[in-house]
Design a protein around this motif. Sequence first.
Motif, PDB file in Angstrom:
ATOM      1  N   MET A   1      50.291  17.771  34.936  1.00 10.15           N
ATOM      2  CA  MET A   1      49.458  17.285  34.611  1.00 10.15           C
ATOM      3  C   MET A   1      48.319  16.633  35.355  1.00 10.15           C
ATOM      4  N   ARG A   2      49.098  15.724  36.548  1.00  6.29           N
ATOM      5  CA  ARG A   2      48.360  15.162  37.617  1.00  6.29           C
ATOM      6  C   ARG A   2      47.695  16.237  38.239  1.00  6.29           C
ATOM      7  N   TYR A   3      48.330  17.134  38.910  1.00  3.24           N
ATOM      8  CA  TYR A   3      47.841  18.335  39.622  1.00  3.24           C
ATOM      9  C   TYR A   3      46.495  18.781  38.872  1.00  3.24           C
ATOM     10  N   ARG A   4      46.525  19.109  37.600  1.00  2.00           N
ATOM     11  CA  ARG A   4      45.566  19.587  36.797  1.00  2.00           C
ATOM     12  C   ARG A   4      44.271  18.760  36.670  1.00  2.00           C
ATOM     13  N   THR A   5      44.387  17.320  36.523  1.00  2.00           N
ATOM     14  CA  THR A   5      43.473  16.338  36.437  1.00  2.00           C
ATOM     15  C   THR A   5      42.700  16.281  37.901  1.00  2.00           C
ATOM     16  N   LEU A   6      43.603  16.192  38.803  1.00  3.93           N
ATOM     17  CA  LEU A   6      43.242  16.171  40.414  1.00  3.93           C
ATOM     18  C   LEU A   6      42.149  17.400  40.561  1.00  3.93           C
ATOM     19  N   ALA A   7      42.626  18.527  40.216  1.00  2.55           N
ATOM     20  CA  ALA A   7      41.888  19.802  40.534  1.00  2.55           C
ATOM     21  C   ALA A   7      40.392  19.558  39.738  1.00  2.55           C
ATOM     22  N   TRP A   8      40.284  19.166  38.763  1.00  2.00           N
ATOM     23  CA  TRP A   8      39.126  19.005  38.160  1.00  2.00           C
ATOM     24  C   TRP A   8      38.070  17.898  38.550  1.00  2.00           C
ATOM     25  N   ILE A   9      38.793  16.946  38.977  1.00  2.00           N
ATOM     26  CA  ILE A   9      38.134  15.898  39.672  1.00  2.00           C
ATOM     27  C   ILE A   9      37.722  16.168  41.017  1.00  2.00           C
ATOM     28  N   THR A  10      38.431  16.814  41.652  1.00  2.00           N
ATOM     29  CA  THR A  10      38.105  17.294  42.918  1.00  2.00           C
ATOM     30  C   THR A  10      37.102  18.411  43.003  1.00  2.00           C
ATOM     31  N   GLY A  11      37.079  19.118  41.892  1.00  2.00           N
ATOM     32  CA  GLY A  11      36.010  20.107  41.910  1.00  2.00           C
ATOM     33  C   GLY A  11      34.785  19.558  41.518  1.00  2.00           C
ATOM     34  N   ILE A  12      34.646  18.765  40.651  1.00  2.00           N
ATOM     35  CA  ILE A  12      33.422  18.162  40.212  1.00  2.00           C
ATOM     36  C   ILE A  12      32.929  17.122  41.287  1.00  2.00           C
ATOM     37  N   TRP A  13      33.639  16.559  42.164  1.00  2.72           N
ATOM     38  CA  TRP A  13      33.183  15.731  43.184  1.00  2.72           C
ATOM     39  C   TRP A  13      32.674  16.701  44.436  1.00  2.72           C
ATOM     40  N   LEU A  14      33.215  17.754  44.402  1.00  2.00           N
ATOM     41  CA  LEU A  14      32.837  19.061  45.406  1.00  2.00           C
ATOM     42  C   LEU A  14      31.442  19.345  45.103  1.00  2.00           C
ATOM     43  N   LEU A  15      31.163  19.511  43.766  1.00  2.00           N
ATOM     44  CA  LEU A  15      29.730  20.007  43.365  1.00  2.00           C
ATOM     45  C   LEU A  15      28.871  18.976  43.808  1.00  2.00           C
ATOM     46  N   PHE A  16      29.406  17.339  43.344  1.00  2.00           N
ATOM     47  CA  PHE A  16      28.330  16.494  43.711  1.00  2.00           C
ATOM     48  C   PHE A  16      28.042  16.431  45.233  1.00  2.00           C
ATOM     49  N   LEU A  17      28.965  16.860  46.150  1.00  2.00           N
ATOM     50  CA  LEU A  17      28.850  16.814  47.372  1.00  2.00           C
ATOM     51  C   LEU A  17      27.789  17.996  47.813  1.00  2.00           C
ATOM     52  N   VAL A  18      28.207  19.043  47.291  1.00  2.00           N
ATOM     53  CA  VAL A  18      26.932  20.208  47.273  1.00  2.00           C
ATOM     54  C   VAL A  18      25.769  19.712  47.101  1.00  2.00           C
ATOM     55  N   GLY A  19      25.629  18.960  46.007  1.00  2.00           N
ATOM     56  CA  GLY A  19      24.329  18.341  45.743  1.00  2.00           C
ATOM     57  C   GLY A  19      23.668  17.383  46.730  1.00  2.00           C
ATOM     58  N   GLU A  20      24.546  16.606  47.176  1.00  2.00           N
ATOM     59  CA  GLU A  20      24.123  15.797  48.289  1.00  2.00           C
ATOM     60  C   GLU A  20      23.557  16.431  49.513  1.00  2.00           C
ATOM     61  N   MET A  21      24.287  17.525  49.799  1.00  2.34           N
ATOM     62  CA  MET A  21      24.071  18.257  51.093  1.00  2.34           C
ATOM     63  C   MET A  21      22.614  18.724  50.939  1.00  2.34           C
ATOM     64  N   ILE A  22      22.335  19.274  49.618  1.00 11.35           N
ATOM     65  CA  ILE A  22      21.212  19.949  49.426  1.00 11.35           C
ATOM     66  C   ILE A  22      20.067  18.824  49.369  1.00 11.35           C
ATOM     67  N   ALA A  23      20.416  17.719  49.046  1.00 14.59           N
ATOM     68  CA  ALA A  23      19.369  16.504  48.922  1.00 14.59           C
ATOM     69  C   ALA A  23      19.193  16.241  50.321  1.00 14.59           C
ATOM     70  N   LYS A  24      19.982  16.212  51.165  1.00 11.20           N
ATOM     71  CA  LYS A  24      20.000  15.585  52.399  1.00 11.20           C
ATOM     72  C   LYS A  24      19.292  16.641  53.288  1.00 11.20           C
ATOM     73  N   TYR A  25      19.660  17.819  53.428  1.00  6.97           N
ATOM     74  CA  TYR A  25      19.190  18.930  54.299  1.00  6.97           C
ATOM     75  C   TYR A  25      18.021  19.537  53.790  1.00  6.97           C
ATOM     76  N   GLY A  26      17.857  19.615  52.523  1.00 10.78           N
ATOM     77  CA  GLY A  26      16.967  20.361  52.025  1.00 10.78           C
ATOM     78  C   GLY A  26      15.719  19.484  51.830  1.00 10.78           C
ATOM     79  N   PHE A  27      15.815  18.209  51.391  1.00 11.15           N
ATOM     80  CA  PHE A  27      14.879  17.294  50.897  1.00 11.15           C
ATOM     81  C   PHE A  27      14.737  16.094  51.739  1.00 11.15           C
ATOM     82  N   GLY A  28      15.328  15.909  52.529  1.00 10.56           N
ATOM     83  CA  GLY A  28      15.511  14.671  53.500  1.00 10.56           C
ATOM     84  C   GLY A  28      16.051  13.453  52.827  1.00 10.56           C
ATOM     85  N   ASN A  29      16.644  13.479  51.600  1.00  7.86           N
ATOM     86  CA  ASN A  29      17.106  12.364  51.147  1.00  7.86           C
ATOM     87  C   ASN A  29      18.407  11.948  51.506  1.00  7.86           C
TER      88      ASN A  29
END
Length: 94
Positions: A1-29
């Motif tokens: 159960m711990r692995y499953r929970t962290l896999a989902w949390i990691t995946g969600i934060w990775l998507l946030f990181l992709v959004g951050e990279m798009i905001a930073k390098y695409g829009f200068g934010n």
Amino acid sequence: MRYRTLAWITGIWLLFLVGEMIAKYGFGNDGFGWVGIVHGWVYFVYLIFCVDLAVKARWGFGRTLATALAGTIPFLSFYVEHIRTREVKAQYGL
């Protein structure tokens, strides 16, 4: 159960990181620098739980490495979590 929970949390934060990279390098934010730090720490805990599960399930090095790397590719952690959970449940009759 711990692995499953962290896999989902990691995946969600990775998507946030992709959004951050798009905001930073695409829009200068540059206002989201903390997202990478949070993802890094969450990924570190994910690695610990991944190795813990690998030891308990007696996975080989290749399967453990593939599962650990799944947290670095967007959406892959969700898929690998589903596959590994199904495999472990079938293997141990859970």
